[in-house]
Write an enzyme that holds these catalytic residues in place. Structure first.
Site, PDB file in Angstrom:
ATOM      1  N   SER A 125      47.844  52.317  38.042  1.00  0.00           N
ATOM      2  CA  SER A 125      48.079  51.843  39.410  1.00  0.00           C
ATOM      3  C   SER A 125      49.475  52.182  39.897  1.00  0.00           C
ATOM      4  O   SER A 125      49.753  52.135  41.096  1.00  0.00           O
ATOM      5  CB  SER A 125      47.895  50.321  39.486  1.00  0.00           C
ATOM      6  OG  SER A 125      48.906  49.670  38.716  1.00  0.00           O
ATOM      7  N   TYR A 143      30.325  36.410  35.723  1.00  0.00           N
ATOM      8  CA  TYR A 143      31.760  36.395  36.001  1.00  0.00           C
ATOM      9  C   TYR A 143      32.194  34.961  36.278  1.00  0.00           C
ATOM     10  O   TYR A 143      31.889  34.396  37.334  1.00  0.00           O
ATOM     11  CB  TYR A 143      32.085  37.259  37.215  1.00  0.00           C
ATOM     12  CG  TYR A 143      31.863  38.744  37.042  1.00  0.00           C
ATOM     13  CD1 TYR A 143      31.749  39.319  35.778  1.00  0.00           C
ATOM     14  CD2 TYR A 143      31.791  39.577  38.153  1.00  0.00           C
ATOM     15  CE1 TYR A 143      31.558  40.679  35.629  1.00  0.00           C
ATOM     16  CE2 TYR A 143      31.608  40.944  38.008  1.00  0.00           C
ATOM     17  CZ  TYR A 143      31.491  41.494  36.755  1.00  0.00           C
ATOM     18  OH  TYR A 143      31.307  42.847  36.616  1.00  0.00           O
TER      19      TYR A 143
END
Length: 338
Positions: free
Chosen positions: A213, A56
């Site tokens: 969301s 990452y």
């Protein structure tokens, strides 16, 4: 903080974990100050599970996590680290997966340095390496457990057959895999196999990368570094359909006095005490919203209404593009559209 056990072989962790990937990669630019504030807020709220990967941001995420955890007891954090993805200087992850024993030791050496620790709580191959038998990979991880560098062995995005082969070599703590109202493919075979073998599930993508969301809109523009721009579920032909599903969920959430995100997370929490959702909050306010799901109890009637509103397979588009799906062992034994 509510606590859950990661399977019969793993540690006790907070019922919600913090997925840190978006603070360094894939979701466009991130604000470091907000990221560090989010990590701090997570610790203060009692979150113990922090998920990262050595790839990452080419190590940036591990360094960020070390900075965010500084000043806290090491025992306050259960560090879940993925390894094996091969990248390049341009930021591409197209180099494949490396699960060779010698490579694993090398990956871990760098992760320990970046994280500023002498052990990793849960260490897992990010994707199955088709060139290396899972028995060899897990055997190498078992050696690291014996040496004290790793506490528990996890896996990521593997199918039921691979799970059985891996568990025959060494106890597997958990499987990290996508699971949400829009991605329920694990229910057919992977989740029952986990339960048979006493393996926990850390569920990522519980908000379908922000899609469910309650904060997403068709007008939102994505940066060139945001992988959602190439994700099928966010494409123009699929987005309208998927956001209509969100509106159905919004009506139920409003009646419950909750947000859409809280209902979506609470649904995952309700699917079993052996499932720990990872939330990818990058800001303290989003984390605070997610934490509200812990006290949201969905009744049998409400769960039935959710099932009607968003039945299995309701999403338009697969959860990854064709190339990324092909790299998932978990997708080889079932319909990739789930």
């Amino acid at each position: 903080m509510h606590m859950r056990s990661l399977g019969s072989h793993g540690p006790q962790v907070s019922a919600l974990g913090l997925g840190c990937m978006g603070m360094s990669a894939l979701y466009g630019p991130a604000n470091e100050a907000e990221s560090l504030a989010t990590i701090k807020a997570a610790l203060e709220a009692g979150i113990t599970l922090f998920d990262t990967g050595d790839f990452y941001g080419a190590g940036h995420n591990e360094l960020l996590l070390q900075k965010g955890l500084r000043g806290h007891e090491r025992s306050q954090a259960v560090l879940s680290v993925k390894f094996g993805v091969l990248g390049d200087p341009a930021g591409s992850w197209a180099g494949g997966i490396d699960g060779r024993p010698a490579a694993i030791k090398n990956f871990l050496a760098y992760s320990l340095q970046r994280l500023g620790t002498d052990y990793v709580d849960i260490y897992r191959l990010a994707r199955l390496d088709p060139a290396v038998p899972i028995e060899e990979t897990v055997g190498a991880l078992a050696d690291l457990v014996k040496a004290g560098y790793v506490r528990y062995i996890g896996l990521s995005e593997v199918g039921a057959k691979t799970l059985r082969r891996a568990a025959a070599v060494h106890p597997i703590c958990d499987v990290q895999i996508e699971y949400s109202l829009l991605s329920r493919g694990i229910e057919a075979e992977i989740l029952p196999t986990c339960r048979e073998l006493g393996i926990g599930v850390t569920a990522y993508g519980v908000l379908s990368r922000g899609l469910i969301s309650g904060h997403w809109s068709q007008q939102r523009e994505l940066s060139t570094t945001d992988f959602r721009a190439s994700n099928p579920r966010f494409s123009s032909e699929n987005l309208e359909h998927n956001l209509a599903l969100v509106e159905a969920l919004r009506a139920l959430a409003a009646a419950k006095g909750a947000t859409v995100a809280q209902v979506a997370i609470a649904w995952v929490l309700s699917q079993g005490q052996d499932i720990v959702p990872l939330v990818g909050a990058r800001r303290p306010d989003r984390l605070s919203e997610a934490l509200g799901a812990l006290d949201l109890q969905l009744t049998a009637s409400e769960l039935a209404r959710i099932e009607v509103a968003i039945p299995q397979g309701a999403a338009a588009g697969a959860r990854y593009d064709a190339q990324r799906l092909a790299a998932l062992d978990s997708e080889q034994e079932k319909d990739a559209t789930l």
